[in-house]
Design a protein around this motif. Structure first.
Motif, PDB file in Angstrom:
ATOM      1  N   GLY A   2       0.780  -1.229   0.000  1.00  0.00           N
ATOM      2  CA  GLY A   2       0.000   0.000   0.000  1.00  0.00           C
ATOM      3  C   GLY A   2       0.806   1.271   0.000  1.00  0.00           C
ATOM      4  N   ILE A   3       2.139   1.184  -0.046  1.00  0.00           N
ATOM      5  CA  ILE A   3       2.957   2.386  -0.074  1.00  0.00           C
ATOM      6  C   ILE A   3       2.917   3.040  -1.439  1.00  0.00           C
ATOM      7  CG2 ILE A   3       5.334   3.239   0.092  1.00  0.00           C
ATOM      8  CD1 ILE A   3       4.049   2.683   2.761  1.00  0.00           C
ATOM      9  N   SER A   4       2.878   2.244  -2.481  1.00  0.00           N
ATOM     10  CA  SER A   4       2.841   2.767  -3.845  1.00  0.00           C
ATOM     11  C   SER A   4       1.710   2.115  -4.616  1.00  0.00           C
ATOM     12  CB  SER A   4       4.187   2.500  -4.550  1.00  0.00           C
ATOM     13  OG  SER A   4       4.140   2.939  -5.890  1.00  0.00           O
ATOM     14  N   ASP A   5       1.106   2.897  -5.522  1.00  0.00           N
ATOM     15  CA  ASP A   5       0.023   2.376  -6.345  1.00  0.00           C
ATOM     16  C   ASP A   5       0.465   2.016  -7.761  1.00  0.00           C
ATOM     17  OD1 ASP A   5      -1.908   2.604  -4.347  1.00  0.00           O
ATOM     18  OD2 ASP A   5      -2.221   4.726  -4.790  1.00  0.00           O
ATOM     19  N   SER A   6       1.728   2.201  -8.057  1.00  0.00           N
ATOM     20  CA  SER A   6       2.226   1.911  -9.398  1.00  0.00           C
ATOM     21  C   SER A   6       3.566   1.199  -9.307  1.00  0.00           C
ATOM     22  CB  SER A   6       2.375   3.200 -10.217  1.00  0.00           C
ATOM     23  OG  SER A   6       3.280   4.089  -9.581  1.00  0.00           O
ATOM     24  N   ARG A   7       3.926   0.495 -10.376  1.00  0.00           N
ATOM     25  CA  ARG A   7       5.204  -0.219 -10.424  1.00  0.00           C
ATOM     26  C   ARG A   7       6.349   0.782 -10.573  1.00  0.00           C
ATOM     27  NH1 ARG A   7       3.722  -5.321  -8.792  1.00  0.00           N
ATOM     28  NH2 ARG A   7       1.965  -6.105 -10.049  1.00  0.00           N
TER      29      ARG A   7
END
Length: 284
Positions: A2-7
Motif C-alpha cells: 500500500g505504499i505505492s500504487d504503481s510499479r
C-alpha cells in the motif's frame, strides 16, 4: 503493502517463467495475523522511505516561516512510524506531546466515534501538543491506507528552536494554532453531532425497532378511507353551496313578486290622491 500504487520498474522474462502475484489485500490480511512479521516489514519500509523525509519536512506549510536550517534539523530528529490499514495512530483524549505529519498514505479522523475529516499526505495533526498549548489529542486518528507518519516531539521542537532561534515565527505559529485548535474543535463537534443524528435517523429508517413497518401498513390501509371521506365531504360542500344558491334565487324572486303586487295594490290610491292638473292660462 500500500505504499505505492504503481510499479517502479519493468520486469521482462528472458525465458519461460512461472511467477506468483501476491495482492495487497491478501498480504495485509496475513500480516494482521503475525505481529512480528508486521513489525519487520514496517521497519524495512521506514528505512526505505528515509530519503523522502527531508523533502516533506522542508515543504510543510506549518514551518514555512521558519529558517531553512531549522527545518533541516527537525528532519534529522523526526521519528518515523509506519501504520497499516485499520491501526490506531492517535486516540481521542490520550495524552500526547508530538505533532503527527502524514508523509505517505491517508488517515481518517473520528470524533466521538464519527468520521469527521480525511488527512492526506502533507497534513499535520495535533500541532498544539508539539507546541505545548494542548496535552491531549482532539480526536482519534486511524490509518486508512498504509501510512508513513512523521512524529515531531515537543522536546525535539524546543531543542531545535534553542539552537536556531526563530522567536517571531514561533509566536506566530502558536497564535495560529491556538485559533486553529478552537475552530477545529468547534467544527469537529458540529460535524460529529450532525453525523450522529443522521446515523440515528438512518438506523430508525432501516430498522423496525420503532414499529415503522406496522405504522406504514396501517397508513396504507387508512389513507384510502381518509381520501374517500375527504371526497365525500367536498361533494357535500358543493351540493350544499348549490342548494343555498338556488334557495337565495327563489327568495329574491319571491320578494320581487311581493313588491310588485304591493305596487299594483297601491296604484289606485295614488291616482286618487293626486291633485287635478291646473288649466292652462289664456294669453292676454
Amino acid at each position: 503493502l500500500g505504499i505505492s500504487d504503481s510499479r517502479t520498474a519493468t520486469i521482462e522474462a528472458e525465458a519461460l517463467t512461472s511467477m506468483w502475484e501476491i495482492h495487497r489485500s491478501s498480504a495485509l490480511a496475513v500480516l494482521n495475523q503475525y505481529p512480528v512479521a508486521r513489525r519487520h516489514f514496517a521497519e524495512t519500509i521506514c528505512r526505505r522511505l528515509d530519503a523522502k523525509v527531508p523533502g516533506r519536512i522542508m515543504t510543510l506549510p506549518i514551518f514555512a516561516e521558519f529558517p531553512e536550517k531549522f527545518r533541516q534539523l527537525i528532519a534529522l530528529d523526526v521519528e518515523r512510524r509506519l501504520y497499516f490499514p485499520g491501526q490506531e495512530i492517535a486516540r481521542e483524549g490520550k495524552t500526547a506531546t508530538s505533532m503527527l505529519v502524514v508523509n505517505i498514505g491517508t488517515c481518517i479522523l473520528k470524533k466521538s466515534g464519527v468520521v469527521v475529516k480525511l488527512y492526506l499526505p502533507g497534513s499535520h495533526f495535533s500541532a498544539g501538543c508539539m507546541l505545548g498549548i494542548a496535552d491531549v489529542h482532539a480526536g482519534t486518528l486511524l490509518c486508512h491506507d498504509t501510512c508513513h507518519i512523521l512524529a515531531i516531539g515537543r522536546a525535539t521542537y524546543a531543542h531545535v528552536l534553542d539552537g536556531q532561534p526563530a522567536a517571531q515565527a514561533s509566536r506566530q505559529l502558536i497564535a495560529r494554532e491556538r485559533q486553529a485548535a478552537k475552530d477545529m474543535l468547534s467544527s469537529l463537534i458540529t460535524v460529529s453531532v450532525r453525523k450522529r443524528i443522521w446515523e440515528v435517523m438512518e438506523d430508525i429508517m432501516t430498522s423496525d425497532a420503532y414499529g415503522l413497518s406496522a405504522l406504514f401498513e396501517a397508513w396504507k390501509k387508512t389513507a384510502p378511507r381518509l381520501r374517500e371521506e375527504r371526497e365525500r365531504t367536498a361533494l357535500a360542500s358543493v351540493q350544499r353551496d348549490r342548494l343555498q344558491s338556488e334557495w337565495l334565487q327563489r327568495r329574491r324572486a319571491a320578494q320581487e313578486k311581493v313588491r310588485m303586487r304591493r305596487l299594483e295594490e297601491l296604484a289606485p290610491a295614488v291616482r286618487e290622491a293626486r291633485p287635478p292638473a291646473a288649466a292652462p292660462a289664456r294669453p292676454p
